[in-house]
Structure formats: C-alpha cells, structure tokens
Design a protein around this motif. Structure first.
Motif, PDB file in Angstrom:
ATOM      1  N   ASP A 249       0.770  -1.133  -0.021  1.00 36.87           N
ATOM      2  CA  ASP A 249       0.024   0.139  -0.102  1.00 36.87           C
ATOM      3  C   ASP A 249       0.722   1.246  -0.049  1.00 36.87           C
ATOM      4  O   ASP A 249       2.060   1.164   0.676  1.00 36.87           O
ATOM      5  CB  ASP A 249      -1.108   0.186   1.245  1.00 36.87           C
ATOM      6  CG  ASP A 249      -2.090  -0.914   1.222  1.00 36.87           C
ATOM      7  OD1 ASP A 249      -2.389  -1.366  -0.042  1.00 36.87           O
ATOM      8  OD2 ASP A 249      -2.757  -1.275   2.203  1.00 36.87           O
ATOM      9  N   ASP A 251       1.281   3.834   1.862  1.00 36.72           N
ATOM     10  CA  ASP A 251       1.021   4.381   3.271  1.00 36.72           C
ATOM     11  C   ASP A 251       2.252   3.993   4.281  1.00 36.72           C
ATOM     12  O   ASP A 251       3.206   3.325   3.946  1.00 36.72           O
ATOM     13  CB  ASP A 251      -0.369   4.028   3.853  1.00 36.72           C
ATOM     14  CG  ASP A 251      -0.504   2.684   4.200  1.00 36.72           C
ATOM     15  OD1 ASP A 251       0.463   1.909   4.461  1.00 36.72           O
ATOM     16  OD2 ASP A 251      -1.625   2.186   3.953  1.00 36.72           O
ATOM     17  N   THR A 297      -8.320   8.022  -2.639  1.00 40.17           N
ATOM     18  CA  THR A 297      -7.351   8.136  -1.607  1.00 40.17           C
ATOM     19  C   THR A 297      -8.178   8.351  -0.426  1.00 40.17           C
ATOM     20  O   THR A 297      -9.358   8.467  -0.231  1.00 40.17           O
ATOM     21  CB  THR A 297      -6.314   9.348  -1.642  1.00 40.17           C
ATOM     22  OG1 THR A 297      -7.186  10.429  -1.796  1.00 40.17           O
ATOM     23  CG2 THR A 297      -5.467   9.330  -2.967  1.00 40.17           C
ATOM     24  N   ASP A 298      -7.276   8.103   0.773  1.00 37.10           N
ATOM     25  CA  ASP A 298      -7.720   8.564   2.131  1.00 37.10           C
ATOM     26  C   ASP A 298      -6.960   9.796   2.618  1.00 37.10           C
ATOM     27  O   ASP A 298      -5.752   9.732   2.191  1.00 37.10           O
ATOM     28  CB  ASP A 298      -7.797   7.517   3.037  1.00 37.10           C
ATOM     29  CG  ASP A 298      -8.688   6.442   2.696  1.00 37.10           C
ATOM     30  OD1 ASP A 298     -10.014   6.946   2.606  1.00 37.10           O
ATOM     31  OD2 ASP A 298      -8.619   5.225   2.704  1.00 37.10           O
ATOM     32  N   LEU A 300      -4.205  11.487   5.245  1.00 37.93           N
ATOM     33  CA  LEU A 300      -3.452  10.658   6.260  1.00 37.93           C
ATOM     34  C   LEU A 300      -4.137  11.212   7.506  1.00 37.93           C
ATOM     35  O   LEU A 300      -4.795  12.332   7.781  1.00 37.93           O
ATOM     36  CB  LEU A 300      -2.171  11.630   6.116  1.00 37.93           C
ATOM     37  CG  LEU A 300      -1.147  11.546   4.912  1.00 37.93           C
ATOM     38  CD1 LEU A 300      -0.079  12.307   5.095  1.00 37.93           C
ATOM     39  CD2 LEU A 300      -0.856   9.899   4.591  1.00 37.93           C
ATOM     40  N   ASP A 304      -0.298   8.922  11.154  1.00 36.99           N
ATOM     41  CA  ASP A 304       0.339   8.532   9.742  1.00 36.99           C
ATOM     42  C   ASP A 304       1.522   9.842   9.600  1.00 36.99           C
ATOM     43  O   ASP A 304       2.518   9.626   9.267  1.00 36.99           O
ATOM     44  CB  ASP A 304      -0.492   8.656   8.311  1.00 36.99           C
ATOM     45  CG  ASP A 304      -1.651   7.565   8.253  1.00 36.99           C
ATOM     46  OD1 ASP A 304      -1.097   6.438   8.811  1.00 36.99           O
ATOM     47  OD2 ASP A 304      -2.908   7.787   7.902  1.00 36.99           O
ATOM     48  N   MET A 329       4.087  12.897   0.044  1.00 40.16           N
ATOM     49  CA  MET A 329       3.105  12.404   0.572  1.00 40.16           C
ATOM     50  C   MET A 329       2.416  13.201   1.673  1.00 40.16           C
ATOM     51  O   MET A 329       1.268  13.527   1.775  1.00 40.16           O
ATOM     52  CB  MET A 329       3.164  10.848   1.040  1.00 40.16           C
ATOM     53  CG  MET A 329       1.885  10.141   1.619  1.00 40.16           C
ATOM     54  SD  MET A 329       2.291   8.405   1.812  1.00 40.16           S
ATOM     55  CE  MET A 329       1.952   7.860   0.363  1.00 40.16           C
ATOM     56  N   LYS A 334      -2.363  12.553   1.681  1.00 42.66           N
ATOM     57  CA  LYS A 334      -3.148  11.429   1.113  1.00 42.66           C
ATOM     58  C   LYS A 334      -2.248  10.174   1.113  1.00 42.66           C
ATOM     59  O   LYS A 334      -1.209  10.302   0.965  1.00 42.66           O
ATOM     60  CB  LYS A 334      -3.725  11.886  -0.395  1.00 42.66           C
ATOM     61  CG  LYS A 334      -4.861  12.704  -0.453  1.00 42.66           C
ATOM     62  CD  LYS A 334      -4.981  13.091  -2.081  1.00 42.66           C
ATOM     63  CE  LYS A 334      -6.169  14.202  -2.054  1.00 42.66           C
ATOM     64  NZ  LYS A 334      -6.200  14.828  -3.376  1.00 42.66           N
ATOM     65  N   LYS A 335      -3.210   9.091   1.366  1.00 36.58           N
ATOM     66  CA  LYS A 335      -2.426   7.879   1.080  1.00 36.58           C
ATOM     67  C   LYS A 335      -3.528   7.142   0.300  1.00 36.58           C
ATOM     68  O   LYS A 335      -4.561   7.407   0.040  1.00 36.58           O
ATOM     69  CB  LYS A 335      -2.325   7.111   2.436  1.00 36.58           C
ATOM     70  CG  LYS A 335      -3.650   7.000   3.322  1.00 36.58           C
ATOM     71  CD  LYS A 335      -3.334   6.605   4.668  1.00 36.58           C
ATOM     72  CE  LYS A 335      -4.556   6.219   5.403  1.00 36.58           C
ATOM     73  NZ  LYS A 335      -4.305   5.862   6.746  1.00 36.58           N
ATOM     74  N   GLU A 337      -4.497   2.647  -1.189  1.00 40.26           N
ATOM     75  CA  GLU A 337      -4.117   1.281  -1.114  1.00 40.26           C
ATOM     76  C   GLU A 337      -4.021   0.700  -2.339  1.00 40.26           C
ATOM     77  O   GLU A 337      -4.375   1.068  -3.246  1.00 40.26           O
ATOM     78  CB  GLU A 337      -5.378   0.637  -0.639  1.00 40.26           C
ATOM     79  CG  GLU A 337      -5.768   1.136   0.902  1.00 40.26           C
ATOM     80  CD  GLU A 337      -7.026   0.409   1.503  1.00 40.26           C
ATOM     81  OE1 GLU A 337      -7.681  -0.201   0.598  1.00 40.26           O
ATOM     82  OE2 GLU A 337      -7.019   0.490   2.893  1.00 40.26           O
TER      83      GLU A 337
END
Lengths: 359, 359
Positions: A249, A251, A297-298, A300, A304, A329, A334-335, A337
């Motif tokens: 991922d 992240d 994305t999700d 952070l 994180d 990042m 944002k991160k 998967e």
C-alpha cells in the motif's frame, strides 16, 4: 530456466544449532570441573549496541556483550533458565519436533527452576540463545503463532521428503511452514519474486495469471511478514538469484513492511544477516503514483503524519527517492491502497501498473 | 471408509445466483414497460426481525421486509446502486472471476450512480443482495480479505479441475480458497473433523499425527473463523456426514468461536442455514478441565467477566452444561488456553486430553 537446489547454508541448520548448544553445555561442565561458577557471554541487544550497517544496508549489533553468571545471586535463576531452555531445544532437535514459544512458556512450569512470570520473559531467553549462539529460533525448533506466507508460481519445494509444486495445491497456493529450516528448493522456473501486502491483491494476481505473465513467484506477505516469510524471500534471492519486488500500500505501514524486508528491523538486529534482503526493490504505491494514476485516496491521519516524519529521519529511508516521495505524501496529505487501482477495472493492476513499475 | 462426493447443493451455486440476478433485472424491465417505478423487497435485518430458531438451533430472520423503490427520492440512488452491484456481480459470474469487497468499493467509483461514501455502505448493498436473493456473496463472486482455514488429513478436493490431496501439500496443509463454491469433495477417508482455534495447536496436532490417530481432518480456525471456513465445516458435516468437534481456548472468546460455528451469529441470521453446524460438538477447555487437569491459568479480566455474564443470558448457551461451566468459570475467576496442556509435555494433549474428551 531451471535452477538447481541448494540447501540452507549447506549443512542442516538444526544440526548446527544442536552442536552449538552442546558446546555450551560442555563449557559449563568444564567450569564446574574447575570449581568455577559457569557463565555465559551474551551480545547486548540494547539500543546503544544496535547500528545501521551502511555497507550491508541493514541493522546489526556491535561488539558489546553482557555476562550472565551463576555466581551472582540476582542472575543465577536466569542462568539456570537459560540452561533449561537450551536443554529443551536440544530435545526438540533430537526428536525432530518443534514447539511454539507459548508451549515452551507453559512447559517451563515443569522446570526445576520454576517457570517464567510471563511469556515476554521466556521469549527473551530465546533471544539470548539466538544471539549468543548465532542461530535462529526456528533452527532451535521454536516457532511463533504466525501464519506463513502463501506462494503461487513455478517452484517445486521439498519438505523433508515431500515434494510440493506450488501451482498444484489449489488456488490459495502453497503455505510455507513456520520453519523454513528443512525446506529445500528443488526446481524453480520463475524469474522473480513479486511479494504483495494483502491477500486481496494476492488472489487478484493469481486470477489474472500475473505469475505467468511476469514469470513470478507471487507471495502474500499478509501484512507485516512473519520471520519464515522473510527467510523465504532471503533464500529465494540468495539461493535462486531471484530479484525480489515488494508491492505494498502507499502509506506509512506499507513503506514499513517493505523496509523491514529490505533492511530488517532494529529489534532483530542480531539476526538480520539471515533475514534482510537489501537488494529487494520497492514497487509499492508512492505519492507520485497517487498523482499520476489519479487514485482514490484517504486523508492521512495524524498518526500517519507523525510516522512519515519519523521515516524521514530513519537512515533506512535516506536515499533521495524515499525522501522526496515521503515529503510529497506529506504535502498531498493523502495515502492510497494497492487495491485502489481497481477503480480502472480488476485487470488494470496487472495490465498497466505492474508492467510500468517493473520496467 | 471412502465417501462419494456431492456437489454444493447439486447445481453450481454461481449459476443459480446469476439466474436470480437476471430475474431481478427482468422484473425491473417489466415495471419500466408498465410505466411503474421499479422496486425491490428486501428482508429486514434489524434486530426485531432476528429470531433464535429453537428447532434449528440457530439465528434466522423472520418475515418482515423493507421496500426500496425508485419512486422515492431518498431511495432512488441506493436502488440504482443495488442494480449496479447486481450487474457487477453478474459480470463476475460470467467471467468466472471474483473480487474483494474492497475492490468492489473502489470499482463503484466508476458507476453512473457514483461510488459509496465508505466501504461499510457498499458492504451493506452486498448484504441486501444476499438476503433478497437467498445467495451467498461468495456465489456472487465477492470475497472478504480473510485468510481461509488450513486443513490436514485424508481428503481429496477438486477445485475446478485441480485435484488436491490435503496430506501432500506440505506440513502447513491445504488452504481453502476464499470461496468454497467450486470446491468438490472427491474422496474422504476421515471419520471426523477436529477444528482447533490456534495455529499453534494445529501444528501440534499435525506433528503428533492426531489426524491419523483420530482419523480426523484437522482444521485450523485461526481465531474467529472466516465464512469460507464455516461453509467448509457445514459441508463436511452435511455432505460427508462427519461429526465436527471444536477445540478452543477455555475463555469467553473461545466459547464464542465455538458457538458461532454451532449456531451462527445474529448478524448473519439471513445466511445461517448455509453456515451453522448445530450438530458440532464443543470439546474445548472448560472450567472443569481447569480444575481436573490443574492447568496453568490467567485471571479473568473485567471484560471477560462481563462477557461471561452476557453468555449466561444468551439463548445459544441455555443448556445445563454451558450454564454450569460458565458459572464455574466465574467462580474460579480463571481461564486457560488450549496450549496450557503442554505443561505436561508436548504430546499430552493428543495422548491424554483429546482421547478423554472424545469418549
């Protein structure tokens, strides 16, 4: 291309472990005969003795040792427990058995020394044996509760006489046993290892026949990989000369999973030379990928952000690409998967992303 | 004794699922042709509609339904998403593919309706499809991220043409795929299923050859079992007529793991008839075992006490043995793990405990 098998180090590592335990016992006997209190010298695993080896590119331990002696009232019980544990492991090796760390903890209740107050203490005695005698706990016959990696691809393995072809054991693939000690590589037609973080991606790659397309052994790390998994990757890289690619991922946890395979953890510095794969290459989701592929994305989380800031200072992430991707990042906030590529269809990750990353 | 194979329900459950989805689409079309707003009637999964079926001995849903109609502005988007999900599942079945629930969540970003705010919402649409059409999500081609059970023992399985013998795939055993839909039992020489909570105990039973000693299929539940694992146990019980024994830790979580296999969960009431194994027998560690075997224990935590008190009121634990064992555990204020038997040596659990429990 078929590669010939090599055994783990040439000799059976369990036989070697037994020999080292017996030598320890002989030394203790010698001391007793000379009317000297037996003692043992254990490499220190304290933070100050752990160094990042720039040349080898993994954490290792430096020369400091601590002495545990039966002459000291505060150490004598622990010394005796160390001997009992060594004796238990010798029995395991001789009977060709294994035990979980949890089982050893319960079994220690029957030792003359009495048991341990908690499993953390018995686990530390095992680490003492590992670092002192330069053996892996797996070779002593001691196993954690972890589940091993799943593997799919063109490889034939021998487990103490049983030959297993990884493409003939069902769609879920071959599961490596908790100890890799008596696993031999019989034949391998694959040209690389493609290790992925999640079971979801593993099943996707099998379904899309990525193992054929990339001539790869597809390996499911199942999150933070078990030691047996890391040992498999190390041996595939060393004995079969396979490049190892790590697809995680995008992240901080994904970066960490990849880096533990590449450079080992500080906690296991005393054993990293058997586990770390410094040549392994990260092909996981980066901040640039999030932009270039316009991925779902999700945001952070605060944890994180803290973790990414720690990574910036970590020597393992010192090269330019890691530094710029981590900073990017943090800027994006944002991160993403690895399954986010399915936005473009189930096949996209195999048809587009991986070919682009692998070239 | 060799038992003949039977297919899952006789017809391929994925074909049946496809037919039901198509019938749904036809009904929608029909409504449109009659210039009526299409609607769908979904069995209610609210607590008030979940009942414990005393005769079947598992949770099931009662007759209440809710109607989702395209004529209602608040429901029209959800109705359209339900149709998109059904369409996606039909494509999966036709292409003989599967997708993770996570992949469907990402894929929905490309639907005309727009995606879901979070995966919880797309998962609930899948539950709607399951309960409305009486199909399992596995048969729709949708899978969770869970890892399947490991199985060791005298059974031959067919996975879409690939025959696998569970004793010939390495020490870690055969791993069931995330969907059991296209798994067929070809041959089985075992007389029972011995399902254990932990991987540690699984490896112990394989090492001590418990599968030979008890003519058993040894199954690792890996904690709370995945749905595919429960489906395997159900089918082994129904199609192969094998009694199922559940060996868990002696604590509230162990009791819960066993009971979910036996009676299903309230949450999955709409699908329990496909999963619950009411004939399965609990042979896990009890409060009486803690006393009789003088096992190493841990003190109950406050959360354990609360959980045990809840179990006392739960209809699934209403019989006398459960009631008295739960009360005894509360009185003792102690719990014990299945690995605690190793206090008496690694073999004890196979040589003494299990034979005593199984008679």
């Amino acid at each position: 291309m078929t590669k010939e098998s090599k055994k783990d180090g040439g000799v059976n590592p369990r036989d070697e472990a037994k020999e080292r335990l017996e030598n320890f016992a002989l030394k203790v006997l010698e001391s007793v005969n000379q009317i000297e209190p037996p003692k043992i010298s254990i490499p220190s695993r304290s933070t100050s003795n752990i160094v990042f080896d720039e040349k080898e590119r993994y954490y290792t331990i430096s020369g400091k040792t601590v002495t545990r002696t039966s002459a000291n009232m505060r150490q004598v019980k622990k010394f005796a427990q160390t001997m009992c544990a060594a004796d238990f492991c010798k029995d395991l090796i001789e009977s060709k058995k294994t035990a979980t760390l949890r089982e050893m903890y319960y079994i220690s209740e029957g030792w003359e020394t009495g048991g341990f107050a908690d499993q953390g203490r018995s686990d530390r005695i095992v680490e003492d044996l590992e670092s002192t005698f330069g053996v892996k706990r797996e070779d002593l016959g001691l196993l954690p509760e972890e589940d091993g990696a799943s593997i799919f691809g063109d490889i034939v393995i021998d487990e103490g006489g049983m030959e297993v072809k990884a493409t003939k054991v069902g769609r879920a693939g071959y599961t490596i046993p908790p100890t890799m000690s008596d696993v031999e590589f019989v034949e391998c037609g694959a040209d690389c290892v493609l290790a992925v973080e999640t079971m979801g991606m593993y099943h996707r790659l099998i379904q899309e026949e990525a193992w054929k397309k990339f001539d790869a052994l597809v390996v499911a790390l199942k999150g933070q990989p078990a030691r047996a998994t890391r040992r498999f990757l190390k041996r595939a890289n060393k004995e079969l000369d396979l490049p190892v690619y790590l697809f995680t991922d995008g992240d901080p946890f994904g970066f960490h999973i990849a880096m533990v395979v590449i450079s080992g953890s500080a906690q296991l510095a005393y054993i990293n030379h058997e586990l770390a794969v410094p040549e392994a290459q990260f092909i996981g989701v980066t901040a640039s990928d999030i932009e270039n592929y316009d991925l779902p994305t999700d945001k952070l989380r605060e944890s994180d952000v803290q973790r990414l800031k720690q990574l910036l200072k970590d020597p393992r992430y010192s090269d330019d690409i890691w530094q710029s991707e981590i900073k990017k990042m943090l800027n994006l906030n944002k991160k993403a998967e690895q399954q986010a590529f399915s936005k473009y269809g189930l096949e996209y990750v195999v048809d587009k992303y991986l070919p682009e990353k692998l070239t």
